[in-house]
Structure formats: structure tokens, C-alpha cells
Motif scaffolding. Structure first.
Motif, PDB file in Angstrom:
ATOM      1  N   UNK A  53      27.399  14.889  46.327  1.00 10.45           N
ATOM      2  CA  UNK A  53      28.397  13.929  45.938  1.00 10.45           C
ATOM      3  C   UNK A  53      29.739  14.541  45.809  1.00 10.45           C
ATOM      4  N   UNK A  54      30.755  14.214  46.056  1.00 13.26           N
ATOM      5  CA  UNK A  54      32.082  14.535  46.043  1.00 13.26           C
ATOM      6  C   UNK A  54      32.904  13.480  45.106  1.00 13.26           C
ATOM      7  N   UNK A  55      33.823  13.902  44.283  1.00 12.56           N
ATOM      8  CA  UNK A  55      34.922  13.160  43.491  1.00 12.56           C
ATOM      9  C   UNK A  55      36.117  13.859  44.059  1.00 12.56           C
ATOM     10  N   UNK A  56      37.084  13.169  44.976  1.00 12.78           N
ATOM     11  CA  UNK A  56      38.042  13.874  45.669  1.00 12.78           C
ATOM     12  C   UNK A  56      39.276  14.048  44.615  1.00 12.78           C
ATOM     13  N   UNK A  59      38.622  16.644  42.049  1.00 16.25           N
ATOM     14  CA  UNK A  59      38.215  17.877  42.878  1.00 16.25           C
ATOM     15  C   UNK A  59      36.949  18.314  41.861  1.00 16.25           C
ATOM     16  N   UNK A  60      35.970  17.559  41.966  1.00 18.18           N
ATOM     17  CA  UNK A  60      34.609  17.959  41.595  1.00 18.18           C
ATOM     18  C   UNK A  60      33.484  17.625  42.479  1.00 18.18           C
ATOM     19  N   UNK A  61      32.342  18.406  42.671  1.00 19.74           N
ATOM     20  CA  UNK A  61      31.323  18.327  43.561  1.00 19.74           C
ATOM     21  C   UNK A  61      30.261  18.267  42.811  1.00 19.74           C
ATOM     22  N   UNK A  62      28.999  17.668  43.269  1.00 22.52           N
ATOM     23  CA  UNK A  62      27.776  17.961  42.763  1.00 22.52           C
ATOM     24  C   UNK A  62      26.690  18.173  43.825  1.00 22.52           C
ATOM     25  N   UNK A  63      26.050  19.225  43.691  1.00 16.30           N
ATOM     26  CA  UNK A  63      24.876  19.599  44.501  1.00 16.30           C
ATOM     27  C   UNK A  63      23.641  19.239  43.848  1.00 16.30           C
ATOM     28  N   UNK A  64      22.732  18.449  44.731  1.00 12.41           N
ATOM     29  CA  UNK A  64      21.248  18.366  44.271  1.00 12.41           C
ATOM     30  C   UNK A  64      20.311  19.053  44.773  1.00 12.41           C
ATOM     31  N   UNK A  65      19.790  20.002  44.104  1.00 14.78           N
ATOM     32  CA  UNK A  65      18.812  21.152  44.744  1.00 14.78           C
ATOM     33  C   UNK A  65      17.718  20.833  44.493  1.00 14.78           C
ATOM     34  N   UNK A  66      16.676  20.948  45.678  1.00 20.65           N
ATOM     35  CA  UNK A  66      15.167  20.941  45.397  1.00 20.65           C
ATOM     36  C   UNK A  66      14.889  22.220  45.007  1.00 20.65           C
ATOM     37  N   UNK A  67      13.940  22.085  43.960  1.00 19.21           N
ATOM     38  CA  UNK A  67      13.628  23.502  43.286  1.00 19.21           C
ATOM     39  C   UNK A  67      12.961  24.379  44.267  1.00 19.21           C
ATOM     40  N   UNK A  68      12.145  24.100  45.197  1.00 23.02           N
ATOM     41  CA  UNK A  68      11.325  24.776  45.982  1.00 23.02           C
ATOM     42  C   UNK A  68      12.475  25.160  47.104  1.00 23.02           C
ATOM     43  N   UNK A  69      13.072  24.346  47.757  1.00 24.15           N
ATOM     44  CA  UNK A  69      14.130  24.696  48.791  1.00 24.15           C
ATOM     45  C   UNK A  69      15.295  25.603  48.571  1.00 24.15           C
ATOM     46  N   UNK A  70      15.788  25.595  47.272  1.00 24.88           N
ATOM     47  CA  UNK A  70      16.793  26.332  46.906  1.00 24.88           C
ATOM     48  C   UNK A  70      16.542  27.646  45.806  1.00 24.88           C
ATOM     49  N   UNK A 103      29.681  27.599  46.596  1.00 23.06           N
ATOM     50  CA  UNK A 103      30.038  27.506  45.265  1.00 23.06           C
ATOM     51  C   UNK A 103      31.204  28.220  45.302  1.00 23.06           C
ATOM     52  N   UNK A 104      31.338  29.565  45.620  1.00 20.09           N
ATOM     53  CA  UNK A 104      32.689  30.423  45.456  1.00 20.09           C
ATOM     54  C   UNK A 104      33.751  29.807  46.385  1.00 20.09           C
ATOM     55  N   UNK A 105      33.485  29.366  47.567  1.00 23.14           N
ATOM     56  CA  UNK A 105      34.465  28.596  48.748  1.00 23.14           C
ATOM     57  C   UNK A 105      34.981  27.446  47.835  1.00 23.14           C
ATOM     58  N   UNK A 106      34.158  26.678  47.221  1.00 23.84           N
ATOM     59  CA  UNK A 106      34.639  25.406  46.615  1.00 23.84           C
ATOM     60  C   UNK A 106      35.680  25.789  45.285  1.00 23.84           C
ATOM     61  N   UNK A 107      35.255  26.868  44.615  1.00 21.65           N
ATOM     62  CA  UNK A 107      36.063  27.401  43.276  1.00 21.65           C
ATOM     63  C   UNK A 107      37.487  28.048  44.072  1.00 21.65           C
ATOM     64  N   UNK A 110      40.001  25.172  44.407  1.00 23.48           N
ATOM     65  CA  UNK A 110      40.317  24.659  43.034  1.00 23.48           C
ATOM     66  C   UNK A 110      39.270  23.472  42.733  1.00 23.48           C
ATOM     67  N   UNK A 111      38.239  23.772  43.212  1.00 24.64           N
ATOM     68  CA  UNK A 111      37.072  22.467  42.952  1.00 24.64           C
ATOM     69  C   UNK A 111      36.146  22.964  41.900  1.00 24.64           C
ATOM     70  N   UNK A 112      35.751  22.186  41.102  1.00 25.63           N
ATOM     71  CA  UNK A 112      34.601  22.415  40.107  1.00 25.63           C
ATOM     72  C   UNK A 112      33.232  22.075  40.783  1.00 25.63           C
TER      73      UNK A 112
END
Length: 144
Positions: A53-56, A59-70, A103-107, A110-112
Motif C-alpha cells: 500500500x502506498x500513499x504518494x 510519501x508513506x508506504x506500508x508493507x504487509x509481511x507474512x510472519x513465516x515468509x519474512x 526499506x533503506x532505498x525508500x528512506x 524520502x519515504x516513510x
């Protein structure tokens, strides 16, 4: 009339059924955000890691991570497969490294970013509060 039984699925058939988008946890987040009044982009292609999910404008992004896969450190994420254990350990390590790089590349752009873990979806009120704290107030769109 007798039912014919299907042969059990092979590992490749099982893995082919694992979804990459529109997963149950992702849909919970999207429905919660929409009900709260937020509007967003799904699977933002131009951004590192392709956030769920991204809010352009924010400049905010949400990652939804599955506990096993990540590889989350909860009970579900810490459970390691016994079969082909070395393969799975290496795969989950690569997933964690890829997530950190995104996450580093988004930061750097200038993205949160916010990571929401699958196990964190149980308490919906706490989830809504966390999302609101991350995103700030809902903006009212002007009609035109």
C-alpha cells in the motif's frame, strides 16, 4: 456414485498456489484503511520493494509481511521447516535482506515505511491506531 480421490498436491503445485498479492492479511489492511477514509495505491510499481500500500502524497508506504515468509520473531515466523531446512533458511535470510534493502532505498528517496506483520492483525483496534499514528489525519478530497 463413488467419488474419485485426487492425488495429493506436489510441492511445486502447493508453492504455485501461494499468492503474491491480494493475500488475506493484505486485504485486512486495505479494508481497514478504506473504512478509516484513507485512499491509496496498491502494489506501487515504481517504488523499491513494491509496497503493498502506498500513499504518494504522504510519501508513506506500508508493507504487509507474512510472519513465516519474512522471518518474523513470533511463534509462527520462528517455526523452521524440517524438510530441506538449509534451503529454507537461506531463502528466508534472502527475504529479510531484500526487505531491509527496500526499506533503506525508500528512506533514501524520502519515504516513510511501516511494516505490519501478519500476527499484528489480530487486534483490529490497535492496528487502526497504529495506522492512524503512522499516516496522520485523513485528508478530505476536494470535488471538482
Amino acid at each position: 456414485m463413488a467419488r474419485t480421490s485426487r492425488p495429493p498436491l506436489t510441492r511445486p503445485e502447493i508453492m504455485a498456489r501461494v499468492r503474491g498479492r491480494d493475500t488475506g492479511p493484505e486485504m485486512v489492511i486495505r479494508r481497514t484503511l478504506h473504512a478509516m477514509g484513507y485512499r491509496y495505491r496498491v502494489q506501487a510499481r515504481g517504488l523499491p520493494g513494491r509496497p503493498d500500500v502506498a500513499f504518494t502524497r504522504r510519501r508513506a508506504a506500508i508493507f504487509v509481511h507474512g510472519c513465516f515468509w519474512h522471518g518474523h520473531d513470533c511463534a509462527r515466523g520462528a517455526r523452521a521447516p524440517k524438510a530441506n531446512a538449509e534451503f529454507w533458511r537461506a531463502k528466508l535470510d534472502r527475504n529479510r535482506a531484500r526487505d531491509a534493502a527496500a526499506l533503506d532505498a525508500l528512506a533514501a528517496l524520502g519515504w516513510r515505511a511501516l511494516v505490519v506483520w501478519e500476527c499484528g492483525l489480530r487486534d483490529r483496534e490497535a492496528l487502526a491506531g497504529r495506522l492512524r499514528a503512522f499516516l496522520g489525519p485523513v485528508r478530505v478530497e476536494r470535488g471538482g
